[in-house]
Design an enzyme around this catalytic site. Structure first.
Site, PDB file in Angstrom:
ATOM      1  N   GLU A  36      18.050  55.281 -35.690  1.00 55.75           N
ATOM      2  CA  GLU A  36      16.626  55.562 -35.428  1.00 55.75           C
ATOM      3  C   GLU A  36      15.518  55.253 -36.513  1.00 55.75           C
ATOM      4  O   GLU A  36      14.758  54.937 -36.412  1.00 55.75           O
ATOM      5  CB  GLU A  36      16.562  56.866 -34.225  1.00 55.75           C
ATOM      6  CG  GLU A  36      17.154  56.763 -33.075  1.00 55.75           C
ATOM      7  CD  GLU A  36      16.810  55.408 -32.277  1.00 55.75           C
ATOM      8  OE1 GLU A  36      15.679  55.092 -32.359  1.00 55.75           O
ATOM      9  OE2 GLU A  36      17.798  55.166 -31.590  1.00 55.75           O
ATOM     10  N   CYS A  80      20.959  48.518 -29.081  1.00 53.53           N
ATOM     11  CA  CYS A  80      19.502  48.911 -29.217  1.00 53.53           C
ATOM     12  C   CYS A  80      18.680  48.259 -28.201  1.00 53.53           C
ATOM     13  O   CYS A  80      18.864  47.054 -27.704  1.00 53.53           O
ATOM     14  CB  CYS A  80      19.169  48.093 -30.800  1.00 53.53           C
ATOM     15  SG  CYS A  80      17.447  48.463 -31.290  1.00 53.53           S
TER      16      CYS A  80
HETATM   17 ZN    ZN Z   1      17.274  50.591 -32.052  1.00 56.17          ZN
END
Ligand code: ZN
Length: 182
Positions: free
Chosen positions: A141, A98
Protein backbone atom coordinates in the site's frame (compact mmCIF):
# COMPACT_ATOMS: atom_id res chain seq x y z
CA UNK A 1 -20.36 7.99 1.28
CA UNK A 2 -19.71 7.17 -2.32
CA UNK A 3 -17.82 4.66 -4.35
CA UNK A 4 -14.75 6.02 -6.13
CA UNK A 5 -13.39 4.95 -9.47
CA UNK A 6 -10.31 2.75 -9.20
CA UNK A 7 -7.38 3.70 -11.47
CA UNK A 8 -5.84 0.83 -13.44
CA UNK A 9 -2.20 0.28 -14.37
CA UNK A 10 -1.26 2.65 -17.17
CA UNK A 11 -3.01 5.61 -15.52
CA UNK A 12 -0.31 8.20 -14.71
CA UNK A 13 -1.85 8.89 -11.27
CA UNK A 14 -0.49 5.49 -10.16
CA UNK A 15 3.05 6.53 -11.12
CA UNK A 16 3.21 9.90 -9.39
CA UNK A 17 4.79 10.51 -6.00
CA UNK A 18 1.84 11.45 -3.79
CA UNK A 19 1.89 14.63 -1.71
CA UNK A 20 1.86 14.63 2.10
CA UNK A 21 -1.34 15.72 3.85
CA UNK A 22 -0.99 18.77 6.10
CA UNK A 23 -1.79 17.84 9.70
CA UNK A 24 -4.41 20.58 9.97
CA UNK A 25 -6.28 19.18 6.96
CA UNK A 26 -6.72 15.65 8.34
CA UNK A 27 -9.98 16.46 10.13
CA UNK A 28 -11.36 18.46 7.16
CA UNK A 29 -14.58 17.14 5.67
CA UNK A 30 -12.78 16.60 2.36
CA UNK A 31 -10.23 14.17 3.83
CA UNK A 32 -12.75 12.51 6.18
CA UNK A 33 -15.13 11.92 3.26
CA UNK A 34 -12.29 10.54 1.15
CA UNK A 35 -11.37 8.10 3.95
CA UNK A 36 -14.98 6.86 4.18
CA UNK A 37 -15.23 6.58 0.39
CA UNK A 38 -11.96 4.63 0.23
CA UNK A 39 -13.20 2.17 2.87
CA UNK A 40 -16.46 1.69 0.96
CA UNK A 41 -14.58 1.26 -2.33
CA UNK A 42 -12.11 -1.20 -0.80
CA UNK A 43 -14.95 -3.42 0.43
CA UNK A 44 -16.92 -3.10 -2.82
CA UNK A 45 -13.95 -4.52 -4.74
CA UNK A 46 -12.99 -7.07 -2.07
CA UNK A 47 -9.68 -5.39 -1.39
CA UNK A 48 -7.72 -5.70 1.83
CA UNK A 49 -6.06 -2.35 1.32
CA UNK A 50 -6.38 0.77 -0.80
CA UNK A 51 -4.12 3.76 -1.33
CA UNK A 52 -5.47 7.21 -2.26
CA UNK A 53 -3.70 7.32 -5.67
CA UNK A 54 -5.73 4.23 -6.62
CA UNK A 55 -8.85 6.42 -6.42
CA UNK A 56 -7.20 9.29 -8.34
CA UNK A 57 -6.16 11.29 -5.24
CA UNK A 58 -2.41 11.83 -5.26
CA UNK A 59 -2.01 12.21 -1.49
CA UNK A 60 -0.33 10.09 1.18
CA UNK A 61 -3.21 8.14 2.65
CA UNK A 62 -3.94 4.41 2.83
CA UNK A 63 -6.67 2.32 4.40
CA UNK A 64 -6.40 -1.38 5.14
CA UNK A 65 -8.21 -4.19 6.87
CA UNK A 66 -6.22 -5.12 9.96
CA UNK A 67 -7.05 -8.72 10.71
CA UNK A 68 -3.53 -10.04 11.16
CA UNK A 69 -3.48 -10.17 14.93
CA UNK A 70 -5.64 -12.87 16.55
CA UNK A 71 -5.44 -10.93 19.84
CA UNK A 72 -7.03 -7.80 18.35
CA UNK A 73 -10.52 -7.55 16.83
CA UNK A 74 -10.31 -7.00 13.05
CA UNK A 75 -10.66 -3.32 12.22
CA UNK A 76 -9.93 -0.75 9.56
CA UNK A 77 -6.60 0.98 9.85
CA UNK A 78 -6.01 4.38 8.29
CA UNK A 79 -2.44 5.62 7.78
CA UNK A 80 -1.62 9.19 6.78
CA UNK A 81 1.89 10.21 5.65
CA UNK A 82 3.21 6.76 6.62
CA UNK A 83 6.94 6.11 6.88
CA UNK A 84 8.04 2.48 6.69
CA UNK A 85 11.45 1.32 7.84
CA UNK A 86 12.58 -2.29 7.36
CA UNK A 87 13.71 -4.00 10.58
CA UNK A 88 16.38 -6.71 10.26
CA UNK A 89 17.33 -8.23 6.95
CA UNK A 90 15.09 -11.25 6.47
CA UNK A 91 12.57 -11.23 3.66
CA UNK A 92 9.38 -13.13 2.83
CA UNK A 93 7.62 -13.94 -0.41
CA UNK A 94 3.90 -13.64 -0.99
CA UNK A 95 1.63 -13.72 -4.00
CA UNK A 96 0.32 -10.17 -4.34
CA UNK A 97 -2.70 -8.85 -6.15
CA UNK A 98 -3.77 -5.26 -6.73
CA UNK A 99 -7.12 -3.62 -7.47
CA UNK A 100 -5.24 -1.47 -10.00
CA UNK A 101 -3.86 -4.55 -11.79
CA UNK A 102 -7.11 -6.53 -12.00
CA UNK A 103 -7.20 -10.26 -12.61
CA UNK A 104 -3.52 -10.94 -12.00
CA UNK A 105 -1.16 -11.86 -9.22
CA UNK A 106 2.56 -12.17 -8.80
CA UNK A 107 5.18 -13.36 -6.37
CA UNK A 108 7.11 -10.60 -4.62
CA UNK A 109 9.82 -10.76 -1.94
CA UNK A 110 9.86 -7.94 0.62
CA UNK A 111 11.43 -7.28 4.03
CA UNK A 112 9.65 -9.50 6.55
CA UNK A 113 9.48 -6.89 9.31
CA UNK A 114 8.81 -3.15 9.14
CA UNK A 115 8.44 -0.28 11.55
CA UNK A 116 5.50 1.98 10.73
CA UNK A 117 5.19 5.62 11.75
CA UNK A 118 2.13 7.53 10.61
CA UNK A 119 -0.81 9.66 11.63
CA UNK A 120 -4.23 8.08 11.97
CA UNK A 121 -7.57 9.47 10.72
CA UNK A 122 -7.77 11.72 13.77
CA UNK A 123 -4.28 13.12 13.23
CA UNK A 124 -2.86 11.15 16.15
CA UNK A 125 0.72 9.82 15.84
CA UNK A 126 0.92 6.05 15.69
CA UNK A 127 3.94 3.77 15.62
CA UNK A 128 4.14 -0.03 15.54
CA UNK A 129 5.96 -2.96 14.01
CA UNK A 130 4.48 -5.54 11.68
CA UNK A 131 5.78 -8.79 10.26
CA UNK A 132 4.95 -11.47 7.71
CA UNK A 133 1.94 -10.92 5.46
CA UNK A 134 0.91 -7.79 7.39
CA UNK A 135 4.32 -6.26 6.59
CA UNK A 136 3.85 -7.13 2.91
CA UNK A 137 0.38 -5.53 2.76
CA UNK A 138 1.72 -2.37 4.42
CA UNK A 139 4.62 -2.16 1.98
CA UNK A 140 2.38 -2.81 -1.02
CA UNK A 141 0.00 0.00 0.00
CA UNK A 142 2.73 2.48 0.91
CA UNK A 143 4.55 1.77 -2.39
CA UNK A 144 1.46 3.18 -4.13
CA UNK A 145 2.27 6.53 -2.51
CA UNK A 146 5.61 6.54 -4.31
CA UNK A 147 4.19 5.52 -7.67
CA UNK A 148 5.41 1.92 -7.32
CA UNK A 149 3.31 -1.12 -8.27
CA UNK A 150 4.02 -4.69 -7.16
CA UNK A 151 4.68 -5.64 -10.78
CA UNK A 152 7.85 -3.51 -10.56
CA UNK A 153 9.11 -5.89 -7.88
CA UNK A 154 8.18 -9.25 -9.38
CA UNK A 155 10.71 -11.87 -8.47
CA UNK A 156 10.44 -13.46 -11.88
CA UNK A 157 8.01 -12.92 -14.77
CA UNK A 158 7.32 -16.66 -14.60
CA UNK A 159 5.73 -16.06 -11.19
CA UNK A 160 3.11 -13.70 -12.63
CA UNK A 161 -0.26 -15.16 -13.55
CA UNK A 162 -3.93 -14.64 -14.14
CA UNK A 163 -6.01 -15.45 -11.06
CA UNK A 164 -7.69 -18.46 -12.64
CA UNK A 165 -4.40 -20.05 -13.68
CA UNK A 166 -2.87 -19.10 -10.34
CA UNK A 167 -5.60 -21.01 -8.48
CA UNK A 168 -5.23 -23.96 -10.81
CA UNK A 169 -1.46 -24.30 -11.05
CA UNK A 170 0.43 -22.11 -8.64
CA UNK A 171 -1.45 -21.42 -5.40
CA UNK A 172 0.47 -22.52 -2.30
CA UNK A 173 -1.62 -24.81 -0.11
CA UNK A 174 -1.43 -22.52 2.92
CA UNK A 175 -2.37 -19.33 1.06
CA UNK A 176 -5.82 -18.92 2.59
CA UNK A 177 -4.78 -16.40 5.24
CA UNK A 178 -2.49 -14.48 2.91
CA UNK A 179 -4.87 -13.51 0.15
CA UNK A 180 -6.56 -10.35 -0.92
CA UNK A 181 -5.81 -7.47 -3.20
CA UNK A 182 -4.54 -4.04 -2.43
ZN1 ZN B 1 -2.18 -2.22 -5.00
Amino acid sequence: MALRKVASMGNPVLRKKAAPIAEKDITSSEIQTLIQDMIETMFEYDGRGLAAPQVHESIRLVVLVWDFDPKVKPHIMCLINPVLTPVGDSSSEYWEGCLSVPGLRGLVARPDRVKVQALNEKGKKISFEAEGFAATVLQHECDHLDGILYVDKLKDSKSFAFNKEFEKFLAPEDASESEGEG
